[in-house]
Design an enzyme around this catalytic site. Sequence first.
Site, PDB file in Angstrom:
ATOM      1  N   ASP A 272       0.891  -1.192   0.051  1.00 32.97           N
ATOM      2  CA  ASP A 272       0.111   0.090   0.155  1.00 32.97           C
ATOM      3  C   ASP A 272       0.906   1.194  -0.022  1.00 32.97           C
ATOM      4  OD1 ASP A 272      -1.699   2.297   0.565  1.00 32.97           O
ATOM      5  OD2 ASP A 272      -2.927   0.902   2.118  1.00 32.97           O
ATOM      6  N   GLY A 298      -1.660  -4.727  -2.496  1.00 34.30           N
ATOM      7  CA  GLY A 298      -1.570  -3.329  -2.192  1.00 34.30           C
ATOM      8  C   GLY A 298      -2.840  -2.855  -1.304  1.00 34.30           C
ATOM      9  N   HIS A 299      -3.282  -1.734  -1.629  1.00 29.81           N
ATOM     10  CA  HIS A 299      -4.479  -0.923  -0.943  1.00 29.81           C
ATOM     11  C   HIS A 299      -5.679  -1.793  -0.883  1.00 29.81           C
ATOM     12  CE1 HIS A 299      -5.957   2.487   1.200  1.00 29.81           C
ATOM     13  NE2 HIS A 299      -6.983   2.574   0.124  1.00 29.81           N
ATOM     14  N   PHE A 300      -5.856  -2.217  -1.817  1.00 28.03           N
ATOM     15  CA  PHE A 300      -7.400  -3.092  -1.926  1.00 28.03           C
ATOM     16  C   PHE A 300      -6.836  -4.441  -2.042  1.00 28.03           C
ATOM     17  CE2 PHE A 300      -8.656   1.070  -3.796  1.00 28.03           C
ATOM     18  CZ  PHE A 300      -9.859   1.413  -2.966  1.00 28.03           C
TER      19      PHE A 300
END
Length: 328
Positions: A272, A298-300
């Site tokens: 992220d 990552g972020h999602f």
Amino acid sequence: MDFNPFSPWHLLARAASAALHRVVEQSPTRSPSDSTPVPRTRARVATVDGLKVFYREAGEVDSPVIVLLHGFPSSSHMYRDLIPLLADRFRVIAPDYIGFGHSDAPTVEQYTYTFDKLAATTQHLLDQIGVTSAVYYMQDYGGPIGMRLAINHPDRVRGLVFQNANAYMEGVSQAAIDVFMPLWQQGDETGARQMLLAQTTRYQYVAGARNPDALNPDAWTHDQALLDRPGSAERQIALFKDYQTNVASYDAWHAYFREHQPKTLLTWGRGDPFFTVPGAEAFKRDLTNLEVHYFDTGHFALEEDALPIAALIKRKFSRASDQRLAAA
């Protein structure tokens, strides 16, 4: 033999075909690899404080509840893969905040776009649909909304899941600082408005992902279509400005952790670019009943790791896990 559509045999065949069609339509969707039914996700709408709030629901109404709180710039759509994976053990509720997804999106003059207000509307929805206790799954914006729900009603918290939802200054990356500090200190919206662009929305999904080419582009395309609606920029900028109230609340959140020690699970995408690994590690200072799991994404994180994250949630928060702990 001549074809006669009204012969007894043809009438019987047509009746059998119609009956089979009804069974297929009414039966739960089944996985192609096994015979286990895949629970259906139901689209719901409730009127809350005069506004239409959309939410996705799955599972049995008497099962333990898990509330999935989405992040920016997404909606309950981000939970499309996780919901059916949890619905065999939980009643799953995934709302769209006002201004997001399929919920109403009044103007900034008609609705106060703050995290306090979004949390209040979410709480009113949960009250209306009979949620009296729940596990809160929080991603990104879901963190400050879920923490407000938890602090206001600590007795209703069965557990917390943080998935790239920050609660410590150690987790705020330089990229996030570069967006927010000019906005908060000088009123400079340049970086904030770049967060609303299509290339930035896609970047939030692909940055840190281990296999970006395998991601479903429908995710960021869906988000961007909603960001491009009239009035969306004003709504989102209002929330960006109000985000400083979340940072100011970090100490109160830490005090809540220390006092109540909620059962907590962290499922963190280590790639992220906005909410970093040191922010996840910082939870260890204040929580004792804590599991931390990092994923190479990552972020999602759910875009690549919905299956293992669902397994961790079930192991830690399902009724079966509660019964094992009670017997120990």
